[in-house]
Design a protein around this motif. Structure first.
Motif, PDB file in Angstrom:
ATOM      1  N   TRP A   1     -25.264 -63.140  -0.459  1.00 31.79           N
ATOM      2  CA  TRP A   1     -23.926 -63.603  -0.085  1.00 31.79           C
ATOM      3  C   TRP A   1     -23.881 -65.126  -0.063  1.00 31.79           C
ATOM      4  O   TRP A   1     -22.919 -65.741  -0.554  1.00 31.79           O
ATOM      5  CB  TRP A   1     -23.555 -63.040   1.287  1.00 31.79           C
ATOM      6  CG  TRP A   1     -22.133 -63.292   1.694  1.00 31.79           C
ATOM      7  CD1 TRP A   1     -21.074 -62.438   1.580  1.00 31.79           C
ATOM      8  CD2 TRP A   1     -21.612 -64.496   2.284  1.00 31.79           C
ATOM      9  NE1 TRP A   1     -19.922 -63.026   2.056  1.00 31.79           N
ATOM     10  CE2 TRP A   1     -20.222 -64.300   2.499  1.00 31.79           C
ATOM     11  CE3 TRP A   1     -22.174 -65.710   2.655  1.00 31.79           C
ATOM     12  CZ2 TRP A   1     -19.404 -65.266   3.059  1.00 31.79           C
ATOM     13  CZ3 TRP A   1     -21.355 -66.694   3.200  1.00 31.79           C
ATOM     14  CH2 TRP A   1     -19.992 -66.468   3.404  1.00 31.79           C
ATOM     15  N   THR A   2     -24.887 -65.753   0.502  1.00 30.01           N
ATOM     16  CA  THR A   2     -24.875 -67.218   0.598  1.00 30.01           C
ATOM     17  C   THR A   2     -24.964 -67.866  -0.780  1.00 30.01           C
ATOM     18  O   THR A   2     -24.382 -68.927  -1.006  1.00 30.01           O
ATOM     19  CB  THR A   2     -26.022 -67.733   1.479  1.00 30.01           C
ATOM     20  OG1 THR A   2     -27.285 -67.361   0.916  1.00 30.01           O
ATOM     21  CG2 THR A   2     -25.907 -67.171   2.897  1.00 30.01           C
ATOM     22  N   VAL A   3     -25.679 -67.228  -1.700  1.00 30.34           N
ATOM     23  CA  VAL A   3     -25.754 -67.751  -3.066  1.00 30.34           C
ATOM     24  C   VAL A   3     -24.409 -67.568  -3.769  1.00 30.34           C
ATOM     25  O   VAL A   3     -23.873 -68.498  -4.397  1.00 30.34           O
ATOM     26  CB  VAL A   3     -26.882 -67.058  -3.843  1.00 30.34           C
ATOM     27  CG1 VAL A   3     -26.818 -67.442  -5.324  1.00 30.34           C
ATOM     28  CG2 VAL A   3     -28.248 -67.431  -3.261  1.00 30.34           C
ATOM     29  N   ASP A   4     -23.844 -66.370  -3.662  1.00 26.14           N
ATOM     30  CA  ASP A   4     -22.580 -66.073  -4.351  1.00 26.14           C
ATOM     31  C   ASP A   4     -21.435 -66.947  -3.855  1.00 26.14           C
ATOM     32  O   ASP A   4     -20.492 -67.227  -4.597  1.00 26.14           O
ATOM     33  CB  ASP A   4     -22.214 -64.604  -4.160  1.00 26.14           C
ATOM     34  CG  ASP A   4     -23.171 -63.659  -4.871  1.00 26.14           C
ATOM     35  OD1 ASP A   4     -23.926 -64.132  -5.749  1.00 26.14           O
ATOM     36  OD2 ASP A   4     -23.175 -62.457  -4.540  1.00 26.14           O
ATOM     37  N   HIS A   5     -21.479 -67.351  -2.574  1.00 24.68           N
ATOM     38  CA  HIS A   5     -20.392 -68.127  -2.001  1.00 24.68           C
ATOM     39  C   HIS A   5     -20.681 -69.627  -1.971  1.00 24.68           C
ATOM     40  O   HIS A   5     -20.002 -70.386  -1.278  1.00 24.68           O
ATOM     41  CB  HIS A   5     -20.079 -67.622  -0.589  1.00 24.68           C
ATOM     42  CG  HIS A   5     -19.393 -66.296  -0.580  1.00 24.68           C
ATOM     43  ND1 HIS A   5     -20.078 -65.106  -0.791  1.00 24.68           N
ATOM     44  CD2 HIS A   5     -18.087 -65.962  -0.404  1.00 24.68           C
ATOM     45  CE1 HIS A   5     -19.215 -64.102  -0.726  1.00 24.68           C
ATOM     46  NE2 HIS A   5     -18.009 -64.586  -0.506  1.00 24.68           N
ATOM     47  N   GLY A   6     -21.675 -70.066  -2.717  1.00 23.29           N
ATOM     48  CA  GLY A   6     -21.919 -71.485  -2.874  1.00 23.29           C
ATOM     49  C   GLY A   6     -22.509 -72.188  -1.673  1.00 23.29           C
ATOM     50  O   GLY A   6     -22.482 -73.422  -1.597  1.00 23.29           O
ATOM     51  N   VAL A   7     -23.059 -71.422  -0.733  1.00 23.69           N
ATOM     52  CA  VAL A   7     -23.692 -72.034   0.432  1.00 23.69           C
ATOM     53  C   VAL A   7     -25.122 -72.438   0.108  1.00 23.69           C
ATOM     54  O   VAL A   7     -25.546 -73.573   0.372  1.00 23.69           O
ATOM     55  CB  VAL A   7     -23.668 -71.078   1.638  1.00 23.69           C
ATOM     56  CG1 VAL A   7     -24.466 -71.659   2.804  1.00 23.69           C
ATOM     57  CG2 VAL A   7     -22.233 -70.770   2.055  1.00 23.69           C
ATOM     58  N   ALA A   8     -25.894 -71.510  -0.441  1.00 19.41           N
ATOM     59  CA  ALA A   8     -27.326 -71.721  -0.671  1.00 19.41           C
ATOM     60  C   ALA A   8     -27.617 -72.008  -2.135  1.00 19.41           C
ATOM     61  O   ALA A   8     -27.058 -71.369  -3.033  1.00 19.41           O
ATOM     62  CB  ALA A   8     -28.111 -70.490  -0.226  1.00 19.41           C
ATOM     63  N   ASP A   9     -28.479 -72.964  -2.367  1.00 21.86           N
ATOM     64  CA  ASP A   9     -28.995 -73.255  -3.703  1.00 21.86           C
ATOM     65  C   ASP A   9     -30.082 -72.235  -4.001  1.00 21.86           C
ATOM     66  O   ASP A   9     -31.130 -72.226  -3.333  1.00 21.86           O
ATOM     67  CB  ASP A   9     -29.561 -74.674  -3.720  1.00 21.86           C
ATOM     68  CG  ASP A   9     -30.117 -75.086  -5.080  1.00 21.86           C
ATOM     69  OD1 ASP A   9     -30.336 -74.204  -5.936  1.00 21.86           O
ATOM     70  OD2 ASP A   9     -30.346 -76.298  -5.274  1.00 21.86           O
ATOM     71  N   PRO A  10     -29.893 -71.341  -4.985  1.00 21.55           N
ATOM     72  CA  PRO A  10     -30.870 -70.269  -5.207  1.00 21.55           C
ATOM     73  C   PRO A  10     -32.247 -70.770  -5.611  1.00 21.55           C
ATOM     74  O   PRO A  10     -33.240 -70.045  -5.461  1.00 21.55           O
ATOM     75  CB  PRO A  10     -30.231 -69.434  -6.328  1.00 21.55           C
ATOM     76  CG  PRO A  10     -29.277 -70.365  -7.004  1.00 21.55           C
ATOM     77  CD  PRO A  10     -28.763 -71.275  -5.921  1.00 21.55           C
ATOM     78  N   ALA A  11     -32.352 -71.998  -6.082  1.00 23.84           N
ATOM     79  CA  ALA A  11     -33.654 -72.547  -6.469  1.00 23.84           C
ATOM     80  C   ALA A  11     -34.379 -73.181  -5.296  1.00 23.84           C
ATOM     81  O   ALA A  11     -35.551 -73.558  -5.429  1.00 23.84           O
ATOM     82  CB  ALA A  11     -33.473 -73.575  -7.588  1.00 23.84           C
ATOM     83  N   ARG A  12     -33.702 -73.315  -4.149  1.00 23.56           N
ATOM     84  CA  ARG A  12     -34.309 -73.995  -2.999  1.00 23.56           C
ATOM     85  C   ARG A  12     -34.093 -73.172  -1.728  1.00 23.56           C
ATOM     86  O   ARG A  12     -33.593 -73.666  -0.718  1.00 23.56           O
ATOM     87  CB  ARG A  12     -33.730 -75.409  -2.861  1.00 23.56           C
ATOM     88  CG  ARG A  12     -34.061 -76.311  -4.044  1.00 23.56           C
ATOM     89  CD  ARG A  12     -33.665 -77.742  -3.787  1.00 23.56           C
ATOM     90  NE  ARG A  12     -32.224 -77.897  -3.680  1.00 23.56           N
ATOM     91  CZ  ARG A  12     -31.634 -78.957  -3.135  1.00 23.56           C
ATOM     92  NH1 ARG A  12     -32.357 -79.942  -2.611  1.00 23.56           N
ATOM     93  NH2 ARG A  12     -30.316 -79.039  -3.095  1.00 23.56           N
ATOM     94  N   LEU A  13     -34.507 -71.930  -1.796  1.00 24.89           N
ATOM     95  CA  LEU A  13     -34.374 -71.010  -0.670  1.00 24.89           C
ATOM     96  C   LEU A  13     -35.714 -70.846   0.028  1.00 24.89           C
ATOM     97  O   LEU A  13     -36.731 -70.529  -0.597  1.00 24.89           O
ATOM     98  CB  LEU A  13     -33.870 -69.647  -1.152  1.00 24.89           C
ATOM     99  CG  LEU A  13     -32.349 -69.521  -1.336  1.00 24.89           C
ATOM    100  CD1 LEU A  13     -32.021 -68.303  -2.174  1.00 24.89           C
ATOM    101  CD2 LEU A  13     -31.671 -69.438   0.023  1.00 24.89           C
TER     102      LEU A  13
END
Length: 597
Positions: free
Chosen positions: A437-449
């Motif tokens: 959810w956080t990736v899809d909604h632009g909160v989390a950078d998927p490369a820096r989780l």
């Protein structure tokens, strides 16, 4: 011994000042001398016991131990302080006794030897109820004036001392004779020979003993039980067997306790990461809300005269020690840590239902490097409470997500117990749903989780890196279980009992369940850098199995770090907490990829 002057908080980075601000537990007061109190504080830089005389306005440090001191109590007369001496922080030791105004330390119960503590209830007139756990099982003793003791109860499975009646003729214990720490029974015993007066169990939900009425001559015992996925109070007369169920109608979890006149109950309601405070009048059956700001009540304790003390905080506001009727005026330095940002609620659809999470974000637009900070327990919850680590990550440009996965409290019994179906793996299904959810909604950078946590959260961190290696760029595992079977064999007895409850047996009885849930099973799939932090004397998550896991990573050439600090499962020193966070931050900065274009 006088109290050491506090460290200066005006200098240094904001995040360090939050860690260094003095913290303390909620003071406990002597039943017959309520102006004499004890509590634990890290005012001197490490957690130690303090004695506070409200009438005299004095504060005195009782202990000065390199490993810190985390448990204390005060005799009903107020004449002596009890503190638990576990040597090097391994939680195995004995209760010591020191005069309230200072003097030599002596064993409080010399005949009990050394043990893991399993509850302590201080009674009137020099009596106490002491719970002890060893490799041979559990025992509950009645402690007599002068420190002599006689056993009231013994069993191979864990048991806990809960309370003594004010007339000193009855004791109540919690026990796990049915082999399940998540389904404790309640037993009322006579104090003369340990004869069972009442034996209570609840096959339809949970049952917990709170304590006897604080009024001498009133035999009622306060319980809580779970019905329709809610916790409700019960009044029980052990002499007659009469039970009176009370209906609060509050979802989530409640903790209740007697007001000191036994005419009403103080109710702390925990639901969806926040607390509310209430008074329940036993005469009218009326539940009245007591106003407190939005946030979390970490602990509350009633006082004579209808007052109550509580510790309150929110994600933004540091902990406050409050009284309902008057300011407690604890003479600690007024050095509150800098405030932080409010937390935002997330509700995400998951495989087991709606998942609640808390989100903190730094200034500026996302997506952000993001830390999924997983709580311990497992039967705990992340709450809208002040946390220096959360604030420190956001100060350094990271978003922080805290997920109340299945297994967490505060959302009903079914949610809490769902993790037993596939231990560890169930929780990670929920964490992954929130991550997506956080990736899809632009909160989390998927490369820096980053996945991180302490204790059960550290265990989930290692399990996530091995079972879902494509989802995480980095892991930070504090005090983790890395090998479920090896950790079981090296842990204290209460943890072994918890394992048997969660997995349905020992590693020898159900090896496939331990293997399926063990991070070591999946270590060869780990490809993200991982930092492991562990205590040399940890009796809950033994350091040896964490070292073995790190060696497996080394043989495969996986970037990793292993730091073993002096101490046990908990970090009691302020500077050590600062150093551990700094170590995690530096590891993350060194191994996370830079932000994309």
């Amino acid at each position: 011994m006088t109290t050491t002057a506090p460290r200066h908080l005006a200098d240094g980075p904001v995040w360090e000042r939050r860690f260094r601000a003095p913290r303390h537990t909620l003071p406990a007061w002597a039943k017959s001398a309520p102006d004499r109190c004890v509590f634990v504080s890290d005012l001197s830089g490490i957690a130690q016991v303090h004695a506070w005389d409200r009438a005299a306005g004095t504060l005195r440090r009782v202990t000065d131990r390199p490993a810190g001191t985390q448990q204390c109590a005060i005799e009903a007369s107020g004449e002596a302080v009890w503190w638990f001496d576990d040597g090097d922080g391994d939680e195995y030791g004995r209760w010591m006794r020191q005069p309230f105004t200072g003097g030599p330390d002596t064993p409080a119960v010399p005949s009990a030897g050394r043990y893991w503590p399993s509850g302590l209830a201080v009674g009137l007139d020099g009596h106490a109820l002491l719970g002890c756990s060893t490799e041979d099982g559990a025992a509950v003793h009645l402690v007599l004036p002068g420190g002599a003791a006689r056993p009231l109860y013994r069993h191979d499975e864990p048991a806990y001392a809960v309370d003594l009646s004010r007339s000193l003729d009855l004791a109540v214990i919690a026990h796990s004779e049915r082999g399940d720490l998540w389904d404790l029974g309640v037993r009322v015993l006579t104090t003369d020979d340990g004869t069972t007066v009442a034996d209570l169990a609840d096959d339809e939900g949970g049952l917990e003993a709170v304590g006897f009425s604080p009024v001498r001559g009133d035999p009622r015992l306060l319980l809580t039980h779970q019905r329709d996925d809610r916790w409700e109070p019960v009044l029980f007369d052990p002499r007659t067997g009469e039970r009176t169920a009370l209906r609060l109608g509050l979802p989530g979890d409640v903790s209740v306790q007697w007001f000191q006149d036994a005419g009403s109950l103080l109710v702390v309601h925990d639901h969806e990461a926040r607390s509310t405070l209430h008074r329940y009048d036993l005469g009218s059956g009326r539940l009245e809300r007591i106003g407190t700001p939005a946030g979390v009540i970490a602990h509350a304790r009633t006082r004579p005269g209808g007052d109550a003390w509580l510790l309150w905080s929110s994600s933004a506001r540091p902990p406050e020690f409050r009284g309902l009727l008057e300011d407690p005026a604890l003479p600690l330095p007024d050095q509150p840590p800098p405030p932080a940002a409010d937390a935002r609620d997330l509700w995400v659809d998951g495989p087991g239902g709606r998942i609640h999470a808390l989100l903190n974000t730094p200034a500026g637009p996302g997506p952000y490097p993001t830390v999924f900070l997983l709580h311990g327990g497992p039967d705990e919850q992340d709450e809208d409470a002040f946390d220096p680590a959360v604030a420190a990550w956001t100060d350094h440009g990271f978003a922080v997500v805290r997920v109340n996965y299945r297994g967490s409290t505060g959302y009903g019994r079914e949610w809490t117990e769902a993790l037993r179906r596939r231990v560890g793996l169930t929780e990670l299904e929920d964490v992954s749903a929130v991550r997506q959810w956080t990736v899809d909604h632009g909160v989390a950078d998927p490369a820096r989780l980053v996945v991180a946590g302490w204790s059960w959260g550290g265990y989930l961190t290692l399990l996530a890196l091995g079972t879902r290696p494509g989802e995480w760029a980095l892991g930070l595992a504090g005090a983790p279980v890395a090998d479920c079977a090896a950790a079981h064999h090296g842990a204290m007895e209460e943890i072994k009992a918890l394992d048997r409850s969660l997995f349905g047996g020992t590693p020898e009885e159900v090896p496939e369940r331990y293997r399926e849930s063990s991070p070591l099973t999946y270590v060869d799939a780990v490809r993200a850098p991982v930092l492991i932090l562990a205590g040399a004397n940890d009796a809950r998550c033994p350091v040896g199995q964490a070292k073995d896991y790190a060696e497996r990573l080394a043989r495969r050439g996986v970037p990793h770090g292993l730091h073993v600090h002096d101490g046990g499962h908990s970090v009691t020193g302020v500077e050590e907490r600062v150093a551990l966070f700094r170590r995690q931050l530096e590891f993350a900065r060194a191994h996370l990829p830079p932000a994309g274009p």
